[in-house]
Every structure is written in structure tokens, then in C-alpha cells.
Design a protein around this motif. Structure first.
Motif, PDB file in Angstrom:
ATOM      1  N   TRP A  20      66.976   4.101 -44.365  1.00 44.91           N
ATOM      2  CA  TRP A  20      66.187   3.601 -45.482  1.00 44.91           C
ATOM      3  C   TRP A  20      66.655   4.327 -46.735  1.00 44.91           C
ATOM      4  O   TRP A  20      66.812   5.540 -46.739  1.00 44.91           O
ATOM      5  N   GLY A  51      69.271  -1.166 -42.933  1.00 45.24           N
ATOM      6  CA  GLY A  51      68.765  -0.422 -44.082  1.00 45.24           C
ATOM      7  C   GLY A  51      67.717  -1.195 -44.843  1.00 45.24           C
ATOM      8  O   GLY A  51      67.663  -2.424 -44.804  1.00 45.24           O
ATOM      9  N   LEU A  52      66.840  -0.475 -45.510  1.00 46.19           N
ATOM     10  CA  LEU A  52      65.852  -1.091 -46.383  1.00 46.19           C
ATOM     11  C   LEU A  52      65.845  -0.302 -47.675  1.00 46.19           C
ATOM     12  O   LEU A  52      66.056   0.911 -47.664  1.00 46.19           O
ATOM     13  N   LYS A  54      63.781   1.456 -50.268  1.00 41.78           N
ATOM     14  CA  LYS A  54      62.420   1.961 -50.427  1.00 41.78           C
ATOM     15  C   LYS A  54      62.336   2.631 -51.786  1.00 41.78           C
ATOM     16  O   LYS A  54      63.234   3.375 -52.158  1.00 41.78           O
ATOM     17  N   ALA A  55      61.248   2.396 -52.497  1.00 40.94           N
ATOM     18  CA  ALA A  55      61.096   3.020 -53.807  1.00 40.94           C
ATOM     19  C   ALA A  55      60.327   4.317 -53.671  1.00 40.94           C
ATOM     20  O   ALA A  55      59.547   4.676 -54.534  1.00 40.94           O
ATOM     21  N   ASN A  56      60.520   5.043 -52.562  1.00 40.26           N
ATOM     22  CA  ASN A  56      59.639   6.148 -52.259  1.00 40.26           C
ATOM     23  C   ASN A  56      60.427   7.203 -51.486  1.00 40.26           C
ATOM     24  O   ASN A  56      60.917   6.928 -50.404  1.00 40.26           O
ATOM     25  N   ARG A  58      59.527   9.671 -49.775  1.00 44.05           N
ATOM     26  CA  ARG A  58      58.969  10.101 -48.501  1.00 44.05           C
ATOM     27  C   ARG A  58      59.335   9.179 -47.359  1.00 44.05           C
ATOM     28  O   ARG A  58      59.293   9.564 -46.210  1.00 44.05           O
ATOM     29  N   HIS A  59      59.649   7.921 -47.687  1.00 39.35           N
ATOM     30  CA  HIS A  59      60.003   7.001 -46.619  1.00 39.35           C
ATOM     31  C   HIS A  59      61.503   6.934 -46.386  1.00 39.35           C
ATOM     32  O   HIS A  59      61.935   6.249 -45.480  1.00 39.35           O
ATOM     33  N   SER A  60      62.303   7.602 -47.224  1.00 38.84           N
ATOM     34  CA  SER A  60      63.726   7.287 -47.193  1.00 38.84           C
ATOM     35  C   SER A  60      64.520   8.364 -46.459  1.00 38.84           C
ATOM     36  O   SER A  60      64.084   9.500 -46.303  1.00 38.84           O
ATOM     37  N   ASP A  61      65.706   7.961 -45.984  1.00 34.28           N
ATOM     38  CA  ASP A  61      66.592   8.879 -45.276  1.00 34.28           C
ATOM     39  C   ASP A  61      67.850   9.142 -46.084  1.00 34.28           C
ATOM     40  O   ASP A  61      68.453  10.189 -45.964  1.00 34.28           O
ATOM     41  N   ASP A  82      63.124  17.639 -52.200  1.00 34.00           N
ATOM     42  CA  ASP A  82      62.208  18.311 -51.279  1.00 34.00           C
ATOM     43  C   ASP A  82      61.227  17.341 -50.630  1.00 34.00           C
ATOM     44  O   ASP A  82      60.771  17.568 -49.513  1.00 34.00           O
ATOM     45  N   GLN A  83      60.880  16.278 -51.365  1.00 38.86           N
ATOM     46  CA  GLN A  83      59.906  15.327 -50.815  1.00 38.86           C
ATOM     47  C   GLN A  83      60.503  14.465 -49.720  1.00 38.86           C
ATOM     48  O   GLN A  83      59.770  13.874 -48.932  1.00 38.86           O
ATOM     49  N   PRO A  85      61.847  13.748 -46.275  1.00 37.15           N
ATOM     50  CA  PRO A  85      61.758  14.484 -45.014  1.00 37.15           C
ATOM     51  C   PRO A  85      63.128  14.627 -44.353  1.00 37.15           C
ATOM     52  O   PRO A  85      63.979  13.759 -44.484  1.00 37.15           O
ATOM     53  N   GLU A  86      63.321  15.728 -43.666  1.00 38.74           N
ATOM     54  CA  GLU A  86      64.538  15.924 -42.872  1.00 38.74           C
ATOM     55  C   GLU A  86      64.535  14.949 -41.714  1.00 38.74           C
ATOM     56  O   GLU A  86      63.480  14.579 -41.243  1.00 38.74           O
ATOM     57  N   PRO A  87      65.679  14.565 -41.181  1.00 41.70           N
ATOM     58  CA  PRO A  87      67.037  14.722 -41.678  1.00 41.70           C
ATOM     59  C   PRO A  87      67.380  13.709 -42.758  1.00 41.70           C
ATOM     60  O   PRO A  87      66.952  12.571 -42.687  1.00 41.70           O
TER      61      PRO A  87
END
Ligand code: SF4
Lengths: 150, 296
Positions: A20, A51-52, A54-56, A58-61, A82-83, A85-87
Motif C-alpha cells: 500500500w 497495491g493501493l 492510501k492517503a494515510n 498509518r495504512h501504508s507500507d 515515524d507514523q 508502521p514497520e516494515p
């Protein structure tokens, strides 16, 4: 132990199949941003790789970052990193993000992107073609596998 | 009994089937937009990926932040157990359709409460929009469900399903109620034109803005299961029932195709337009309810 390794394999496979994407334009002339938007359109369709857009954070990779990093956005960029998330993987798109490009002597540019956050894949060009950005995205997924090898 | 609750058509089947159905929806939508689109098992991969990701906890989040998504998924799963799928219903007792309505409503409510407890302004606005939308769509939903219930005189979706298999579709007898039910499916699963609570262009991701990792996976999965449960409940109540799995698959895929058409074709409503639209269909369903009460 065997089950654990098997589970990690599956999670690793799923990660590579569903990137994402967060696209962030940090300055520059917007040329790279427009080329990146072209990647998200039906013509180049990142959804066929799972893939998508995302405008965010926290949801993205995958963070696709284009343009020269201005002084204003530097701290925000750190927060967005920082926002997420891993990985996660970071793509630097365009010569501005890689090496300040044509803005190298500008008073309000605070340096290439890899001084601010770890960058995994560089996509050179001013601006790079959408195909190149797409290839960089696919490459990022391989880098991802290397980075989190089990 | 245990097999029916746990495997088919219980938890395992519900989860897998609703993911595959959502994948079909995404694939068909992509083909309609002349894209290639993801494979139909894409939601499963997304789910596994999200479960394997880091969980971030914002500092200002309320206590409910950690558990509301799990409550949401639990209540839609229980609703799924009460719904007849392919002529089988794992849990059945007198008056279970009332419980079913409550669990479906509570599934949506728990998702919106998770948005409130994240303390993010976008999350709060998304949840507020969702609650306002709920005032709109619960009215046509409940009225349209009441029509076959009153007509058959039974409070059990399983018996209504069997009745329809033997005596013909309630959707033909009560077309207005069937249309209102369909509109309320769209509103309940927030497909366009009702996707105001998670509008990407206005409020980042709505109620799920602060969520990452497993809890985001739960919110998304609750969404998909709700779609599947509402489709199978629609088949049981209006669209002729389903005695075997083949009939069920054909009917549910047709319904899913119409939902996909709506998702691709229409733009988003404003909140006030949603209220007007859904309440209009509520009164449309009320025509059938009055008809049924007067005839009987
Ligand atoms: S690399 Fe070139 S096209 Fe891209 S933002 Fe910089 S100047 Fe514009």
C-alpha cells in the motif's frame, strides 16, 4: 519452530503482494508528483500488483517521496516516517529527492532525502517516467525481502 | 452442530468466502474501469500482511482503542452464524431475526466507536458521519425486513428461506421492500454513493485513520463479512431463498455484481442527501408493509 518459519514465509509473501502506497510530494517543481500520479491511474494500475494508493501513512507500507526536501517539510517528513508502521520501504523519486537536483543552491532546501531518512530505492530522472517509478516499486518489494529475510 | 459453527457455513467459511467475495468485487470493479486489477484472493493477502505489521498506539487514544475492532468483528461473525447460507443456519432459535438486526447494527456501531476512541479529529468526524448515516439506513433496513417477516408470520430467516424455496420469491410479491433492502445494503457496507464515513478525499481514512496492523485488519474484515452476511440475508428474505450451495453462489454473485455496478458508477452523496434518500426508501418499503398488514 518449523511452523513459525512457515508462518513467517507466508507473511513475507503477503507483504510483497500487497504494497500500500503513500505518495508524498516534498517540494520541487511538481513534475515528479504528476508522474507518480500517472502510476496510480488506470493506465499503469498498481492494483494489479496488489497495491493501493492510501492517503494515510498509518495504512501504508511504501513511501514514495518526490521532490526536493524543503526546510518547512523536514520535521513533518520525520513524523510521517515515524507514523508508518514497520516494515516499510522508502522510494526516492527524481533527482531532487536524490541529490537536490536543480534546486541545489536554493536557500530553503535542507538536503537530499537520504540525510533525513533511510532510503531503500532511488529512481533517477527529472522527472522519471511512470514505468521507471513502477519498476522502482517492484524493486522496492525485492529490497523488502532482502531486508526482512528470515 | 460444532462443524456447522466452526467450519461450514460457520467461522472459517464466512471469513474466507467474504474475503473472496470482496476480491471478486475489486476485480470486477477494476475490469469495469479498464484496469487489470488484483487477483481475487487479494483481500486474504492484505489481511495476512496487516496482521504481520506493527501496531501503533497513539498517546491520546482512549481505552476502547484496543478492543472495539475485535468487538466489531465478533458481532458481525455472530450475525453471520444467525444467517442462513445455502439453506443451512448454524445457530437458530425463535426470534433470531431480531438478534440478527441488533448484532449487525452493533457491528457498525463498534467500528464507529473505535473511530471515536482513537481521538483523531478525522476519526471522530468519520464516526460522526457514520452515526448520522446509521440514522438514515436503519429505518429502510428494519422496515424492509419486517415485510417478509409479517407476511410469513415467522421470526426466523431460516424458515422464511425454506418458505421461499417452496412458494416463490418474496422479491416479486414485495418489490418495494426488496429495493429498499438493497439500498440499505449499499448504505450499511458504505459502498458508493454512501461512502461518506471513510471519504478519502475529505477525511483521511475516516474512522480507521489511527489504526494499523491487526486492528486495521479486523476493521476491514468486519466490513467484508458484513457485506457477505447482508447479501446472504437478502437472498434468504427476498431473492428466492437458497436450498443448495450452487443456487446460493449464483444469486449472491448476481447481487454482488449489482453492488459493484453501484460502486463504479455513482459519486458520493452529501450527508443530508443520504438522509433524504434512505428515508425516501424507508417510506417506499412502508408501502409494502402497509399492504401486507391490510391484506393479512
Ligand atoms: S526531479 Fe525534476 S521533475 Fe522532479 S521535482 Fe525535481 S525538478 Fe521537478
Amino acid at each position: 519452530m518449523v511452523f513459525r518459519r512457515f508462518g513467517e514465509r507466508i507473511v513475507c509473501y503477503a507483504r510483497r503482494k500487497s504494497p500500500w502506497v503513500l505518495h508524498l510530494d516534498t517540494g520541487g517543481c511538481n513534475g515528479c508528483a504528476i508522474e507518480t500520479f500517472a502510476v496510480l491511474t488506470p493506465r499503469y494500475d498498481i492494483e494489479r500488483f496488489g497495491g493501493l494508493s492510501k492517503a494515510n501513512p498509518r495504512h501504508s507500507d511504501v513511501l514514495i517521496i518526490s521532490g526536493a526536501v524543503t526546510k518547512k517539510i523536514e520535521s513533518r517528513l520525520g513524523r510521517i516516517y515515524d507514523q508508518t508502521p514497520e516494515p516499510k520501504v522508502v522510494l526516492a523519486v527524481g533527482s531532487c529527492a536524490i541529490s537536490k537536483g536543480v534546486f541545489h543552491d536554493s536557500y530553503n532546501i535542507s538536503g537530499p532525502l537520504d540525510r533525513i531518512m533511510p532510503v531503500d530505492v532511488y529512481v533517477p530522472g527529472c522527472p522519471p517516467k511512470p514505468e521507471a517509478i513502477l519498476q522502482g516499486l517492484i524493486k522496492a518489494l525485492d529490497v523488502w525481502r532482502e531486508k526482512y529475510r528470515i | 452442530m460444532i462443524f456447522e459453527i466452526l467450519i461450514y457455513p460457520g467461522f472459517v467459511f464466512l471469513v474466507l468466502a467474504s474475503m473472496i467475495y470482496y476480491g471478486i468485487l475489486r476485480k470486477v470493479a477494476a475490469r469495469m474501469q479498464s484496469r487489470i486489477g488484483p487477483p481475487i484472493w487479494q483481500p486474504i493477502l492484505d489481511f495476512i500482511k496487516l496482521v504481520g505489521k506493527e501496531d501503533l498506539n497513539p498517546e491520546q487514544a482512549k481505552a476502547g482503542f484496543t478492543f472495539w475492532p475485535f468487538i466489531a468483528i465478533t458481532s458481525v461473525l455472530i450475525a453471520g452464524l444467525l444467517t442462513p447460507i445455502a439453506g443451512i443456519v448454524p445457530l437458530s432459535f425463535t426470534g433470531d431475526i431480531v438478534v440478527l438486526i441488533y448484532f449487525l447494527a452493533f457491528g457498525s456501531l463498534a467500528v464507529y466507536l473505535s473511530g471515536f476512541s482513537s481521538s483523531n479529529p478525522y476519526g471522530v468526524v468519520g464516526s460522526m458521519r457514520g452515526l448520522i448515516q446509521m440514522i438514515g439506513y436503519e429505518f429502510p433496513f428494519i422496515v424492509s425486513i419486517l415485510v417478509p417477516v409479517v407476511a410469513a408470520g415467522i421470526l426466523s430467516p431460516f424458515l422464511i428461506n425454506t418458505l421461499q424455496v417452496h412458494y416463490g420469491w418474496f422479491g416479486f410479491t414485495f418489490p418495494f421492500a426488496a429495493i429498499a433492502y438493497f439500498v440499505s445494503i449499499l448504505a450499511k457496507v458504505e459502498v458508493p454513493p454512501f461512502h461518506t464515513p471513510g471519504a478519502h478525499q475529505e477525511i483521511v481514512s475516516g474512522y480507521s485513520t489511527e489504526y494499523t496492523g491487526t486492528r486495521l485488519a479486523m476493521i476491514e474484515l468486519a466490513h467484508m463479512i458484513k457485506l457477505f452476511v447482508l447479501i446472504s440475508l437478502g437472498i434468504a428474505l427476498f431473492f428466492g431463498g437458497s436450498a443448495d450451495i450452487l443456487m446460493f453462489i449464483v444469486k449472491s454473485l448476481v447481487l454482488l455484481f449489482i453492488i459493484t455496478l453501484a460502486r463504479v458508477l455513482v459519486a458520493r452523496f452529501r450527508i443530508d442527501q443520504i438522509l433524504k434518500f434512505t428515508w425516501f426508501f424507508g417510506f417506499v418499503a412502508l408501502i409494502d408493509l402497509v399492504r401486507v398488514v391490510l391484506i393479512l
